[in-house]
Motif scaffolding. Structure first.
Motif, short mmCIF file in Angstrom:
data_model
loop_
_atom_site.label_atom_id
_atom_site.label_comp_id
_atom_site.label_asym_id
_atom_site.label_seq_id
_atom_site.Cartn_x
_atom_site.Cartn_y
_atom_site.Cartn_z
N GLY A 9 0.65 6.75 -38.14
CA GLY A 9 1.24 8.05 -37.80
C GLY A 9 2.53 8.30 -38.58
N ASN A 11 5.61 8.72 -37.71
CA ASN A 11 6.84 7.99 -37.35
C ASN A 11 6.85 6.55 -37.86
OD1 ASN A 11 8.27 10.12 -35.95
ND2 ASN A 11 6.62 10.04 -34.46
N PRO A 12 5.77 5.79 -37.67
CA PRO A 12 5.76 4.45 -38.28
C PRO A 12 5.87 4.50 -39.81
CG PRO A 12 3.98 4.66 -36.68
CD PRO A 12 4.61 5.99 -36.77
N VAL A 33 -3.67 2.79 -31.47
CA VAL A 33 -3.42 3.70 -30.33
C VAL A 33 -4.70 4.36 -29.85
CG1 VAL A 33 -1.01 4.10 -30.99
CG2 VAL A 33 -2.78 5.71 -31.78
N ALA A 50 5.61 3.31 -25.02
CA ALA A 50 4.22 3.13 -25.48
C ALA A 50 3.92 3.87 -26.78
CB ALA A 50 3.24 3.57 -24.39
N LYS A 51 4.86 3.84 -27.71
CA LYS A 51 4.62 4.52 -29.00
C LYS A 51 5.13 3.66 -30.16
CE LYS A 51 4.74 9.11 -26.95
NZ LYS A 51 3.32 9.34 -26.83
N LEU A 52 4.59 4.00 -31.32
CA LEU A 52 4.96 3.30 -32.56
C LEU A 52 5.94 4.16 -33.35
CD1 LEU A 52 3.42 0.64 -32.82
CD2 LEU A 52 1.94 2.33 -31.72
N PRO A 53 6.81 3.54 -34.12
CA PRO A 53 6.92 2.13 -34.44
C PRO A 53 7.91 1.39 -33.52
CG PRO A 53 8.44 3.38 -35.82
CD PRO A 53 7.74 4.37 -34.93
N ASP A 64 11.66 3.58 -31.54
CA ASP A 64 11.90 4.96 -31.96
C ASP A 64 12.26 4.96 -33.47
OD1 ASP A 64 12.24 7.46 -29.80
OD2 ASP A 64 12.72 7.87 -31.89
N SER A 65 11.47 5.71 -34.21
CA SER A 65 11.54 5.61 -35.68
C SER A 65 12.94 5.87 -36.24
CB SER A 65 10.53 6.57 -36.33
OG SER A 65 10.77 7.89 -35.94
N ASN A 66 13.62 6.86 -35.68
CA ASN A 66 14.92 7.20 -36.28
C ASN A 66 15.99 6.16 -35.92
OD1 ASN A 66 14.27 9.92 -37.59
ND2 ASN A 66 13.34 9.98 -35.57
N1 LIG Z 1 10.18 9.54 -30.92
C1 LIG Z 1 9.24 8.52 -31.30
C2 LIG Z 1 7.84 9.09 -31.28
C3 LIG Z 1 6.83 8.02 -31.63
C4 LIG Z 1 5.40 8.54 -31.64
O1 LIG Z 1 5.08 9.60 -31.10
N2 LIG Z 1 4.56 7.72 -32.27
C5 LIG Z 1 3.15 8.04 -32.36
C6 LIG Z 1 2.67 7.73 -33.77
S1 LIG Z 1 3.40 8.86 -34.92
C7 LIG Z 1 2.39 7.19 -31.37
O2 LIG Z 1 2.63 6.01 -31.25
N3 LIG Z 1 1.44 7.80 -30.63
C8 LIG Z 1 0.63 7.10 -29.69
C9 LIG Z 1 0.58 7.80 -28.35
O3 LIG Z 1 1.17 8.87 -28.20
O4 LIG Z 1 -0.05 7.25 -27.45
C10 LIG Z 1 9.59 7.98 -32.70
O5 LIG Z 1 10.16 8.73 -33.50
O6 LIG Z 1 9.32 6.81 -32.95
#
Ligand SMILES: N[C@@H](CCC(=O)N[C@@H](CS)C(=O)NCC(=O)O)C(=O)O
Length: 228
Positions: A9, A11-12, A33, A50-53, A64-66
């Motif tokens: 995605g 963000n990673p 995911v 529960a999100k990457l990275p 959180d990517s940033n």
């Molecule tokens: N604010 C977070 C958002 C992270 C995000 O939304 N990651 C997506 C990939 S771009 C993800 O892991 N999605 C899986 C899901 O929503 O279950 C960041 O910037 O890292």
């Protein structure tokens, strides 16, 4: 050793690009995911969102990517203006603009354009309008500059690249003509050796792509009552 928990995605991909630009050694840990692996307790212990990275650096966990971009730029003292530089305010402002505006509006725009049931015209219009508005602001900002900070390539350009490389999907084919300056930056990063290495990460692991029931349950958690 640094470990990056990732998917493909936007963000990673920002974090992968920075790691490649830094030229440091790191381990990649794929989290699929679409199979729901982000909801495994071992992953939630790293990122309760529960999100990457997620980046693990010894006993330091950064999600959180940033936050990861800020952390790595500071740790290696590269790709960001120093704290006492006048550009620091510009850098932080645009980084947060991308984190809190570009990312969420692009994500919601994609959701309502491709995945939400029909009949959501109001939401679709609002999120596409806001996504476009954010890229227009960036496009105007980039006019007459090489990079987001002027002549200095920075983490800001990498944060923008993560999302903007998908602009034709997010907004449509016309986005290349509408956001010429944004694409100029995307193309310049794509041509860099680190940009090419980052893009090639897609060949390292085969992620699931089908948006089947398992995938919908994993990434669109509002579709059924949460179990946790
Ligand atoms: N604010 C977070 C958002 C992270 C995000 O939304 N990651 C997506 C990939 S771009 C993800 O892991 N999605 C899986 C899901 O929503 O279950 C960041 O910037 O890292």
């Amino acid at each position: 050793m640094l470990s990056l928990y990732y998917s493909l995605g936007p963000n990673p991909m920002k974090a992968i690009l920075l790691l490649e630009e830094l030229g440091v050694e790191y381990i990649t840990v794929p989290v699929d995911v679409m199979k729901g692996e982000q909801h495994e307790p071992t992953f939630l212990a790293l990122n309760p969102n529960a999100k990457l990275p997620v980046l693990v650096d010894g006993d330091m966990i950064v999600f959180d990517s940033n936050a990861i971009l800020l952390y790595l730029a500071d740790k290696f003292d590269r790709f960001a203006p120093k704290n006492d530089s006048k550009d620091r305010g510009v850098y932080l402002s645009w980084l947060m603009f991308i984190a809190t505006g570009v990312g969420p509006f692009s994500g919601q725009s994609v959701h309502f354009k491709y995945y939400a049931p029909q009949g959501n015209d109001y939401s679709k219009k609002r999120y596409e309008f806001e996504a476009r508005r954010h890229y227009s602001i960036l496009n105007t900002h980039l006019n007459g500059k090489t990079w987001m900070l002027g002549e200095e390539y920075s983490v800001l350009d990498m944060a923008l690249w993560g999302w903007a490389r998908n602009l034709e999907f997010i907004i449509g084919a016309e986005s290349r003509a509408d956001f010429v300056e944004v694409f100029r930056v995307v193309d310049a990063i794509d041509a860099r050796p680190a940009g090419q290495r980052a893009a090639a990460i897609k060949d390292r692991y085969t992620f699931k792509f089908e948006m089947d029931d398992e995938a919908k349950r994993s990434v669109f958690r509002h579709l059924e009552p949460a179990k946790d």
